[in-house]
Design a protein around this motif. Structure first.
Motif, PDB file in Angstrom:
ATOM      1  N   SER A   1       0.834  -1.215   0.000  1.00 39.72           N
ATOM      2  CA  SER A   1       0.000   0.000   0.000  1.00 39.72           C
ATOM      3  C   SER A   1       0.866   1.261   0.000  1.00 39.72           C
ATOM      4  O   SER A   1       0.494   2.272  -0.592  1.00 39.72           O
ATOM      5  CB  SER A   1      -0.979  -0.004   1.180  1.00 39.72           C
ATOM      6  OG  SER A   1      -0.308   0.160   2.412  1.00 39.72           O
TER       7      SER A   1
ATOM      8  N   ILE B   1      -5.773   4.000   2.397  1.00 36.47           N
ATOM      9  CA  ILE B   1      -5.556   2.550   2.391  1.00 36.47           C
ATOM     10  C   ILE B   1      -4.487   2.166   3.419  1.00 36.47           C
ATOM     11  O   ILE B   1      -4.748   1.375   4.330  1.00 36.47           O
ATOM     12  CB  ILE B   1      -5.180   2.050   0.973  1.00 36.47           C
ATOM     13  CG1 ILE B   1      -6.334   2.310  -0.003  1.00 36.47           C
ATOM     14  CG2 ILE B   1      -4.817   0.563   1.015  1.00 36.47           C
ATOM     15  CD1 ILE B   1      -5.955   2.119  -1.470  1.00 36.47           C
TER      16      ILE B   1
ATOM     17  N   ASN C   1     -10.359  -1.377   2.497  1.00 31.61           N
ATOM     18  CA  ASN C   1     -10.849  -1.972   1.259  1.00 31.61           C
ATOM     19  C   ASN C   1     -11.807  -1.024   0.546  1.00 31.61           C
ATOM     20  O   ASN C   1     -11.768  -0.900  -0.677  1.00 31.61           O
ATOM     21  CB  ASN C   1     -11.514  -3.319   1.548  1.00 31.61           C
ATOM     22  CG  ASN C   1     -11.505  -4.231   0.354  1.00 31.61           C
ATOM     23  OD1 ASN C   1     -10.525  -4.314  -0.363  1.00 31.61           O
ATOM     24  ND2 ASN C   1     -12.604  -4.919   0.145  1.00 31.61           N
TER      25      ASN C   1
ATOM     26  N   SER D   1      -9.848   1.437  -1.218  1.00 31.37           N
ATOM     27  CA  SER D   1      -9.201   0.886  -2.410  1.00 31.37           C
ATOM     28  C   SER D   1     -10.167   0.860  -3.594  1.00 31.37           C
ATOM     29  O   SER D   1      -9.769   1.130  -4.725  1.00 31.37           O
ATOM     30  CB  SER D   1      -8.639  -0.509  -2.131  1.00 31.37           C
ATOM     31  OG  SER D   1      -9.647  -1.480  -2.074  1.00 31.37           O
TER      32      SER D   1
ATOM     33  N   GLN E   1      -9.926   2.821  -7.097  1.00 23.46           N
ATOM     34  CA  GLN E   1     -10.088   2.110  -8.368  1.00 23.46           C
ATOM     35  C   GLN E   1     -11.034   2.876  -9.292  1.00 23.46           C
ATOM     36  O   GLN E   1     -10.748   3.064 -10.475  1.00 23.46           O
ATOM     37  CB  GLN E   1     -10.621   0.700  -8.105  1.00 23.46           C
ATOM     38  CG  GLN E   1     -10.735  -0.151  -9.338  1.00 23.46           C
ATOM     39  CD  GLN E   1     -11.184  -1.558  -8.996  1.00 23.46           C
ATOM     40  OE1 GLN E   1     -11.966  -1.779  -8.071  1.00 23.46           O
ATOM     41  NE2 GLN E   1     -10.687  -2.521  -9.733  1.00 23.46           N
TER      42      GLN E   1
ATOM     43  N   LEU F   1      -3.184  -2.332  -7.155  1.00 24.66           N
ATOM     44  CA  LEU F   1      -4.386  -2.129  -6.353  1.00 24.66           C
ATOM     45  C   LEU F   1      -5.213  -3.414  -6.272  1.00 24.66           C
ATOM     46  O   LEU F   1      -5.676  -3.790  -5.187  1.00 24.66           O
ATOM     47  CB  LEU F   1      -5.220  -0.992  -6.954  1.00 24.66           C
ATOM     48  CG  LEU F   1      -6.484  -0.593  -6.228  1.00 24.66           C
ATOM     49  CD1 LEU F   1      -6.204  -0.183  -4.781  1.00 24.66           C
ATOM     50  CD2 LEU F   1      -7.173   0.540  -6.971  1.00 24.66           C
TER      51      LEU F   1
ATOM     52  N   GLN G   1      -6.228  -5.507  -2.943  1.00 23.66           N
ATOM     53  CA  GLN G   1      -7.606  -5.878  -2.632  1.00 23.66           C
ATOM     54  C   GLN G   1      -7.724  -7.373  -2.337  1.00 23.66           C
ATOM     55  O   GLN G   1      -8.411  -7.772  -1.390  1.00 23.66           O
ATOM     56  CB  GLN G   1      -8.539  -5.480  -3.786  1.00 23.66           C
ATOM     57  CG  GLN G   1      -8.725  -3.982  -3.907  1.00 23.66           C
ATOM     58  CD  GLN G   1      -9.379  -3.562  -5.207  1.00 23.66           C
ATOM     59  OE1 GLN G   1      -9.342  -4.276  -6.210  1.00 23.66           O
ATOM     60  NE2 GLN G   1      -9.971  -2.382  -5.195  1.00 23.66           N
TER      61      GLN G   1
END
Length: 126
Positions: free
Chosen positions: A13, A46, A70, A73, A77, A101, A105
């Motif tokens: 991350s 994150i 999450n 994230s 995205q 990414l 995840q």
């Protein structure tokens, strides 16, 4: 408590945050207070939520903060997809960040599942 600097998900991350900051330099300056700001907040969230969860007193709390990480994230995205859809960045330029990414995840899901499994084993032994 977990040693966050030893967690692979945390290390990845941090790597992602660095790559996103580099990508953000190629976005138009008129997005400084819009998409750039939002993308940077999401990517920082994150690693920050992973860290906060790792520093909590229980695995249940850790899992909760992994869930929030999450969410960040998936927010990131969407923002990365938007940069491509709006033709602000090329898909090729964004793809490495999206791949990393996606890996984060998956790691997050696996870590949450692992914590959940440990928690359920502990509860069945009571």
């Amino acid at each position: 408590m977990h040693k966050v600097k030893e967690l692979k998900i945390w290390k990845k991350s941090i790597l992602l945050a660095k790559s996103i900051y580099i990508l953000a330099e190629d976005l138009p300056s008129d997005e400084k207070y819009g998409l750039i700001s939002q993308i940077k907040r999401s990517v920082i969230s994150i690693s920050s939520y992973i860290t906060e969860g790792a520093g909590r007193n229980s695995n249940k709390e850790f899992k909760h903060f992994l869930g929030i990480a999450n969410g960040s994230s998936f927010e990131l995205q969407t923002q990365l997809i938007l940069t491509v859809e709006l033709k602000l960045l090329s898909k090729e330029k964004v793809q490495l960040a999206i791949d990393l990414l996606n890996e984060i995840q998956k790691m997050n899901y696996s870590l949450q599942k692992s914590i959940e499994d440990k928690f359920s084993i502990l509860n069945t032994n009571i």
